[in-house]
Design a protein around this motif. Structure first.
Motif, mmCIF file in Angstrom:
data_model
loop_
_atom_site.group_PDB
_atom_site.id
_atom_site.type_symbol
_atom_site.label_atom_id
_atom_site.label_comp_id
_atom_site.label_asym_id
_atom_site.label_seq_id
_atom_site.Cartn_x
_atom_site.Cartn_y
_atom_site.Cartn_z
ATOM 1 N N ILE A 1 -11.448 -5.005 1.911
ATOM 2 C CA ILE A 1 -10.160 -5.699 1.960
ATOM 3 C C ILE A 1 -9.074 -4.678 2.260
ATOM 4 N N ALA A 2 -7.913 -5.165 2.684
ATOM 5 C CA ALA A 2 -6.766 -4.298 2.931
ATOM 6 C C ALA A 2 -5.499 -5.067 2.587
ATOM 7 N N PHE A 3 -4.482 -4.333 2.182
ATOM 8 C CA PHE A 3 -3.206 -4.949 1.817
ATOM 9 C C PHE A 3 -2.131 -3.871 1.814
ATOM 10 N N ASP A 4 -0.881 -4.306 1.900
ATOM 11 C CA ASP A 4 0.266 -3.404 1.832
ATOM 12 C C ASP A 4 0.851 -3.462 0.427
ATOM 13 N N LEU A 5 1.174 -2.302 -0.114
ATOM 14 C CA LEU A 5 1.685 -2.261 -1.484
ATOM 15 C C LEU A 5 2.591 -1.040 -1.662
ATOM 16 N N ASP A 6 3.698 -1.256 -2.344
ATOM 17 C CA ASP A 6 4.589 -0.163 -2.717
ATOM 18 C C ASP A 6 4.107 0.364 -4.068
#
Length: 267
Positions: free
Chosen positions: A62-67
């Motif tokens: 899986i992949a995702f954008d996160l701060d």
């Protein structure tokens, strides 16, 4: 803000598949709920492929954008602390901003497990398919050998999109006897059709039981034609790993996509 790639494993027994669907319990919904507790705010994670109800994974990607203001290892620990017992994050890394786990996959490998017994064994049947009569080893090996190379697999699965290509390239297909009357099947390909692996396993087992001839099996790879209906049970199927180019996992790199990969639907 960074894009993270995480490899997850899950026991699919109590999931209605990977992809989020309404109020059903799915792997995607559980992962997204855990990420939201860490401040993730997007609508959907990216993933390498969908698995059916009851199918397991050792190497779903899986992949995702996160701060995230801490190191990746702390993200891994925080995510696992929020996930249920039947899902676990196994590794994490920062990847380039445009990395997509489905479209940039070069190959995927599945594992299927079965055993041959006339009577049920509850301790094995959760994660293996019980088949009877017993299969003949030489017939299984011959059937698997026919799968190598590029073929039209229309008789063994269906594309996600109407009119989509049914041609796939298989790099590895082999059976191994792991214990008395227990077998594993591994298959690696550039992509898979919907339910292709379970269909292939089912028909190879029928070849091994002499309920389908090797000639009929091979003929369907050359010219798609109807064969015995049926699928291997989902509980024996595992998504083992997904392969990428090294550049696709770096924060900067060339994008290499495979046209067939966009139609991937696991197992």
């Amino acid at each position: 803000m960074a894009r993270y790639q995480i490899i997850i494993a899950y026991d699919g027994t109590h999931f209605q598949g990977f992809q989020r669907q309404g109020s059903s319990r799915t792997v995607q919904a559980e992962v997204e709920a855990a990420l939201r507790s860490l401040g993730w705010q997007d609508e959907s994670i990216l993933y390498a492929g969908r698995t059916d109800s009851g199918v397991h994974a050792m190497g779903q990607v899986i992949a995702f954008d996160l701060d995230w203001r801490h190191n990746p290892q702390q993200l891994l620990k925080a995510l696992n602390a929020s996930l249920p017992e039947d899902v676990a994050a196994r590794s994490v890394q920062v990847v380039r901003n445009h990395f997509h786990p489905r479209y940039h996959a070069l190959a995927r490998q599945y594992l299927y497990r079965l055993y041959c017994e006339e009577e049920r064994d509850p301790l094995r049947e959760r994660y293996m398919w019980r088949v009877w009569p017993e299969v003949q080893a030489e017939l299984l090996h011959q059937a698997a050998n026919r799968l190598l190379g590029e073929h039209d697999f229309a008789a063994f699965g269906s594309p996600l999109r109407p009119g989509g290509s049914t041609i796939r390239r298989v790099y590895r297909a082999e059976w191994q006897q792991t214990a008395k009357k227990e077998w594993t099947f591994r298959i690696t390909a550039n992509a898979f059709l919907y339910r292709m692996v379970r269909r292939l396993v089912f028909l190879q087992v029928r070849v091994g039981q002499q309920q389908l001839s090797l000639e009929q099996f091979e003929a369907a790879l050359q010219i798609p034609q109807p064969l015995l209906p049926g699928l291997a049970k989902p509980n024996g199927l595992y998504l083992e790993w997904v392969q990428y180019e090294e550049n696709d996992l770096k924060s900067e790199g060339l994008i290499k996509t495979l046209s067939v990969s966009g139609e991937e639907d696991c197992g």
